[in-house]
Design a protein around this motif. Structure first.
Motif, PDB file in Angstrom:
ATOM      1  N   ARG A 105       0.934  -1.179  -0.136  1.00 37.87           N
ATOM      2  CA  ARG A 105       0.093   0.143  -0.080  1.00 37.87           C
ATOM      3  C   ARG A 105       0.812   1.121   0.037  1.00 37.87           C
ATOM      4  NH1 ARG A 105      -5.338  -0.366   3.769  1.00 37.87           N
ATOM      5  NH2 ARG A 105      -6.327  -2.487   2.999  1.00 37.87           N
ATOM      6  N   GLU A 106       0.157   2.385  -0.694  1.00 38.58           N
ATOM      7  CA  GLU A 106       0.964   3.741  -0.587  1.00 38.58           C
ATOM      8  C   GLU A 106       1.127   4.038   0.872  1.00 38.58           C
ATOM      9  OE1 GLU A 106       2.581   5.307  -3.030  1.00 38.58           O
ATOM     10  OE2 GLU A 106       2.165   3.706  -4.349  1.00 38.58           O
ATOM     11  N   ASN A 186      -6.910 -18.465  -5.194  1.00 34.75           N
ATOM     12  CA  ASN A 186      -6.996 -18.006  -6.638  1.00 34.75           C
ATOM     13  C   ASN A 186      -6.347 -16.602  -6.977  1.00 34.75           C
ATOM     14  OD1 ASN A 186      -7.990 -20.363  -7.617  1.00 34.75           O
ATOM     15  ND2 ASN A 186     -10.117 -19.901  -6.620  1.00 34.75           N
ATOM     16  N   GLU A 187      -5.933 -16.058  -5.858  1.00 30.60           N
ATOM     17  CA  GLU A 187      -5.164 -14.589  -6.087  1.00 30.60           C
ATOM     18  C   GLU A 187      -3.726 -14.562  -6.049  1.00 30.60           C
ATOM     19  OE1 GLU A 187      -5.995 -10.374  -3.822  1.00 30.60           O
ATOM     20  OE2 GLU A 187      -5.843 -12.144  -2.574  1.00 30.60           O
ATOM     21  N   ASP A 188      -3.149 -13.983  -7.033  1.00 34.11           N
ATOM     22  CA  ASP A 188      -1.756 -13.984  -7.266  1.00 34.11           C
ATOM     23  C   ASP A 188      -1.111 -12.525  -6.882  1.00 34.11           C
ATOM     24  OD1 ASP A 188       0.939 -14.300  -8.202  1.00 34.11           O
ATOM     25  OD2 ASP A 188       0.605 -14.546 -10.224  1.00 34.11           O
ATOM     26  N   LEU A 189      -0.194 -12.398  -6.090  1.00 32.00           N
ATOM     27  CA  LEU A 189       0.346 -11.242  -5.444  1.00 32.00           C
ATOM     28  C   LEU A 189       1.358 -10.850  -5.911  1.00 32.00           C
ATOM     29  CD1 LEU A 189      -0.840 -11.596  -1.676  1.00 32.00           C
ATOM     30  CD2 LEU A 189      -2.034 -10.633  -3.629  1.00 32.00           C
ATOM     31  N   THR A 190       1.914 -11.540  -7.019  1.00 30.58           N
ATOM     32  CA  THR A 190       3.317 -11.150  -7.746  1.00 30.58           C
ATOM     33  C   THR A 190       3.688  -9.819  -7.864  1.00 30.58           C
ATOM     34  OG1 THR A 190       3.191 -13.577  -8.530  1.00 30.58           O
ATOM     35  CG2 THR A 190       4.919 -11.742  -9.457  1.00 30.58           C
ATOM     36  N   GLU A 191       2.501  -9.113  -8.729  1.00 25.98           N
ATOM     37  CA  GLU A 191       2.816  -7.844  -9.094  1.00 25.98           C
ATOM     38  C   GLU A 191       2.915  -6.749  -7.889  1.00 25.98           C
ATOM     39  OE1 GLU A 191      -1.967  -6.399  -9.727  1.00 25.98           O
ATOM     40  OE2 GLU A 191      -0.809  -6.757 -11.484  1.00 25.98           O
ATOM     41  N   LEU A 192       2.462  -7.007  -6.664  1.00 29.12           N
ATOM     42  CA  LEU A 192       2.681  -6.278  -5.593  1.00 29.12           C
ATOM     43  C   LEU A 192       4.142  -6.503  -5.041  1.00 29.12           C
ATOM     44  CD1 LEU A 192      -0.734  -7.020  -3.495  1.00 29.12           C
ATOM     45  CD2 LEU A 192      -0.073  -5.200  -5.646  1.00 29.12           C
ATOM     46  N   LEU A 193       4.885  -7.330  -5.124  1.00 31.49           N
ATOM     47  CA  LEU A 193       6.184  -7.580  -4.677  1.00 31.49           C
ATOM     48  C   LEU A 193       7.106  -6.407  -4.852  1.00 31.49           C
ATOM     49  CD1 LEU A 193       6.583 -11.440  -5.314  1.00 31.49           C
ATOM     50  CD2 LEU A 193       5.894 -10.552  -3.226  1.00 31.49           C
ATOM     51  N   PRO A 194       7.116  -5.695  -6.053  1.00 32.87           N
ATOM     52  CA  PRO A 194       8.108  -4.702  -6.136  1.00 32.87           C
ATOM     53  C   PRO A 194       7.825  -3.347  -5.403  1.00 32.87           C
ATOM     54  CG  PRO A 194       7.447  -5.738  -8.305  1.00 32.87           C
ATOM     55  CD  PRO A 194       6.703  -6.080  -7.250  1.00 32.87           C
ATOM     56  N   ARG A 195       6.515  -3.281  -4.898  1.00 33.41           N
ATOM     57  CA  ARG A 195       6.018  -2.338  -4.152  1.00 33.41           C
ATOM     58  C   ARG A 195       6.346  -2.309  -2.478  1.00 33.41           C
ATOM     59  NH1 ARG A 195      -0.279  -1.788  -5.948  1.00 33.41           N
ATOM     60  NH2 ARG A 195      -0.005  -2.477  -8.022  1.00 33.41           N
ATOM     61  N   ILE A 196       7.099  -3.337  -2.232  1.00 29.22           N
ATOM     62  CA  ILE A 196       7.436  -3.500  -0.911  1.00 29.22           C
ATOM     63  C   ILE A 196       8.740  -2.864  -0.508  1.00 29.22           C
ATOM     64  CG2 ILE A 196       7.917  -5.278   1.020  1.00 29.22           C
ATOM     65  CD1 ILE A 196       6.248  -7.282  -0.401  1.00 29.22           C
ATOM     66  N   ARG A 197       8.761  -1.686   0.344  1.00 35.10           N
ATOM     67  CA  ARG A 197       9.757  -1.106   0.607  1.00 35.10           C
ATOM     68  C   ARG A 197      10.694  -1.265   1.807  1.00 35.10           C
ATOM     69  NH1 ARG A 197       5.146   1.324  -0.748  1.00 35.10           N
ATOM     70  NH2 ARG A 197       4.545   1.868   1.127  1.00 35.10           N
ATOM     71  N   GLN A 198      10.194  -2.089   2.643  1.00 33.81           N
ATOM     72  CA  GLN A 198      10.805  -2.537   3.752  1.00 33.81           C
ATOM     73  C   GLN A 198      11.718  -3.666   3.758  1.00 33.81           C
ATOM     74  OE1 GLN A 198       7.351  -2.504   3.248  1.00 33.81           O
ATOM     75  NE2 GLN A 198       6.629  -1.088   4.679  1.00 33.81           N
ATOM     76  N   ASP A 199      12.952  -3.483   4.305  1.00 30.36           N
ATOM     77  CA  ASP A 199      13.769  -4.758   4.552  1.00 30.36           C
ATOM     78  C   ASP A 199      13.167  -6.016   4.822  1.00 30.36           C
ATOM     79  OD1 ASP A 199      16.820  -4.972   5.059  1.00 30.36           O
ATOM     80  OD2 ASP A 199      16.000  -6.238   6.556  1.00 30.36           O
ATOM     81  N   THR A 200      13.361  -7.000   3.881  1.00 35.38           N
ATOM     82  CA  THR A 200      12.531  -8.185   4.169  1.00 35.38           C
ATOM     83  C   THR A 200      13.429  -9.347   4.117  1.00 35.38           C
ATOM     84  OG1 THR A 200      10.635  -7.103   2.910  1.00 35.38           O
ATOM     85  CG2 THR A 200      11.018  -9.592   2.803  1.00 35.38           C
TER      86      THR A 200
END
Length: 255
Positions: A105-106, A186-200
């Motif tokens: 999320r933004e 049935n939900e693919d979250l792959t496109e959200l991964l580049p938006r993660i800004r935190q150290d992971t």
């Protein structure tokens, strides 16, 4: 302990007395106590919150089928109810799905400091031709056995067939939670991964068949600054299968 969040009685526990907070988001079909060993890795330095999602463990079940986004919204209200303004989030399996949703999320009403994803779900696997045919055959049979006349003729056979369908998580779930599970897988979250800004930090079992190691490598590639720690010889519950190595990884990361 229990706390009321939006009319739902939610089971939770808090261990440790550190100034900083860590919250553990559980995997599908587990209860908060499953993660006691995870909390114990860091509770000497952190305040650790464990809880049961609605429909999990000792918490009330959702009154309608929830998607991952609904669980993410619930989590925001849970954090507000506990007055937590910043925290590190640890997510196993389904809990990882919720964290990915939140971190992408933004803006959020609280600060995510760091993220640990353990054998996380979120990547939709590509189906083989054989799997596609199996799904098509299942849908056709489902339509047939749903006919009242057919069920009236052989109800026991149809009930036995229904009970053999789906994963163990699906078969063990209540009718309401089955609908929630279908929405999730049935939900693919792959496109959200580049938006993660935190150290992971990604922690994975190399023998995981529920969320295979290829998912971990894709997440490592897509999440900026992510690091991957592999626990050899373990599956989807890597933290329980090799607790000593898992503890070492966690203590090094949270040092």
């Amino acid at each position: 302990m229990k706390i009321n969040v939006n009319g739902y009685e939610i089971a939770y526990q808090i261990t440790g007395e550190g100034e900083d907070t860590v919250v553990i988001l559980q995997g599908w079909g587990t209860e908060l106590a499953t993660y006691n060993s995870v909390a114990a890795c860091i509770s000497d330095r952190y305040r650790v919150v464990q809880f049961d999602f609605p429909g999990f463990g000792a918490s009330d079940e959702p009154r309608e089928p929830w998607a991952v986004e609904d669980y993410a919204k619930f989590f925001l209200d849970f954090m507000a109810a506990l007055g937590i303004q910043k925290a590190t989030l640890i997510g196993h399996s389904y809990g990882g799905r919720v964290i990915i949703r939140l971190a992408a999320r933004e803006s959020l009403p609280f600060t995510i400091e760091r993220i640990v994803l353990i054998d996380s779900a979120g990547i939709l696997p590509k189906k083989t031709w054989k799997q596609k045919m199996k799904i098509r055959r299942y849908k056709m049979l489902k339509k047939i056995v749903s006919l009242k006349l057919v069920y009236a003729i052989c109800p026991r056979l149809i009930d036995e067939w229904r009970n053999r369908q789906g994963s163990a998580d699906y078969r063990n779930a209540s009718p309401m939670m089955r609908q929630c599970l279908v929405k999730a897988v049935n939900e693919d979250l792959t496109e959200l991964l580049p938006r993660i800004r935190q150290d992971t930090l990604l922690i994975w079992g190399d023998l995981d068949t529920a969320t295979p190691i290829t998912d971990a490598k894709l997440m490592e590639e897509k999440i900026p600054g992510a690091g991957l720690a592999v626990i050899p010889g373990t599956g989807h519950f890597s933290f329980l299968e090799n607790p000593a190595l898992f503890r070492s990884i966690m203590q090094a990361y949270f040092a």
